[in-house]
Design an enzyme around this catalytic site. Structure first.
Site, PDB file in Angstrom:
ATOM      1  N   CYS A   1      27.571  72.629  33.552  1.00  0.00           N
ATOM      2  CA  CYS A   1      27.208  71.770  32.423  1.00  0.00           C
ATOM      3  C   CYS A   1      28.444  71.011  31.934  1.00  0.00           C
ATOM      4  CB  CYS A   1      26.540  72.616  31.333  1.00  0.00           C
ATOM      5  SG  CYS A   1      25.569  71.632  30.173  1.00  0.00           S
TER       6      CYS A   1
ATOM      7  N   GLU B   1      24.543  81.210  34.675  1.00  0.00           N
ATOM      8  CA  GLU B   1      24.946  82.366  33.851  1.00  0.00           C
ATOM      9  C   GLU B   1      23.870  82.742  32.827  1.00  0.00           C
ATOM     10  OE1 GLU B   1      25.885  79.350  33.330  1.00  0.00           O
ATOM     11  OE2 GLU B   1      26.210  78.969  31.185  1.00  0.00           O
TER      12      GLU B   1
ATOM     13  N   HIS C   1      22.386  76.140  34.305  1.00  0.00           N
ATOM     14  CA  HIS C   1      23.223  77.267  33.861  1.00  0.00           C
ATOM     15  C   HIS C   1      22.878  78.557  34.601  1.00  0.00           C
ATOM     16  CE1 HIS C   1      25.138  75.550  30.197  1.00  0.00           C
ATOM     17  NE2 HIS C   1      24.094  74.742  30.219  1.00  0.00           N
TER      18      HIS C   1
END
EC number: 6.3.5.3
Lengths: 221, 76
Positions: free
Chosen positions: A87, A197, A195
């Site tokens: 990002c 994560e 994302h």
């Protein structure tokens, strides 16, 4: 396996990234402040997290790309250390010239915040070796400036060299050729808007991001 | 001395913000606007010794992203 997360003023996914790295490696990463000009010794993996570094002043990622720590990150990338930018981290990597292209305002002008289907385009890279080529995975996005742009010649080169790591399965933000993530020519730097994560724990809606960290951090059998 | 820097999107780069501004102008009833492209204007106050080459380097290294933007420097 020693990992590092670079923290800029305005980063807001640095702790999520740290949790992902610690979950996979068993060790907490070094959190490295943007004003530092050196990384701790023996770092094997560097993550640039999402957020709004420097308030997105000038352009998203522009100021962070000129911060002191980026010199050390560039040097490590040149030595072959894996670098993952997610990002805002992807925006920083393009602004720093470590990845080609630029991330512009979303074509629909809206902030897009939802889980999107991606297609794994290259399953041979050190980041994507845990996926099958063509596999469909679900990863959240949350961004305003994710509209990937590069000239046609650059896009053709990226495609020809297998450097498009992920593509949106359906248009999300106007990105050229629906590109969601790209690799550098050596294959050790990956930038992506989605994302991974945020997709490592079933309780948070999915675990499709986990294999990226497992592959990149070398814990796959 | 004052220096004006104009940063504009390169021709051919889509400008969704310009498109939204265009729509808004039409919504306000302004006819005859054929296209809108939005850019950035930066004012610098610089010492006399700052050369054109310095100003150019400032634009190329930070003020513009030359992947998508052009810049023009004007000493005021």
């Amino acid at each position: 396996m020693k990992t590092a997360v670079i923290v800029f003023p305005g980063s807001n996914c640095d702790r999520d990234m740290a949790v992902a790295l610690e979950t996979v490696t068993g060790h907490a990463p070094a959190m490295v402040w943007h004003r530092d000009s050196e990384l701790p010794g023996g770092i094997d993996f560097i993550a640039l997290p999402g957020g709004f570094s420097y308030g997105d002043y000038l352009r998203s990622g522009a100021m962070a790309a000129r911060s002191p720590i980026l010199g050390a990150v560039s040097e490590a990338a040149a030595r072959g250390v894996p670098v993952l930018g997610v990002c805002n981290g992807f925006q920083v990597l393009t602004e720093a010239g470590l990845l080609p292209g630029a991330l512009m305002r979303n074509a629909g002008l809206n902030f897009v915040c939802r889980t999107v289907p991606l297609t794994v385009e290259n399953s041979q890279s050190l980041f994507t070796a845990g996926y099958r080529a063509g596999e469909a995975i679900d990863i959240p996005v949350a961004h305003h400036d994710g509209n990937y742009f590069a000239d046609a010649e650059t896009l053709d080169r990226l495609e020809g060299e297998g450097r498009v790591a992920f593509r949106y399965a359906a248009p999300v933000n106007g990105s050229a050729r629906d590109i969601a993530g790209v690799l550098n020519d050596a294959g050790n730097v990956l930038g992506m808007m989605p994302h991974p994560e945020r997709a490592i724990d079933r309780a948070h809606g999915g675990t499709d991001g986990l294999r990226l960290f497992e592959a990149a951090l070398g814990v796959l059998a | 001395m004052k220096v004006n820097i104009y940063v504009t999107l390169k021709p051919g780069v889509l400008d969704p913000q310009g498109k939204a501004i265009h729509h808004a102008l039409e919504g306000l009833g302004f006819a005859g606007v054929e296209d809108v492209r939005a850019g950035r204007f930066i004012e610098l106050e610089v010492a006399d010794g700052v050369s054109d080459a310095d100003l150019d380097a400032m634009c190329a290294k930070l003020l513009a992203n030359t992947v998508i933007e052009n810049y023009r420097i004007q000493r005021a």
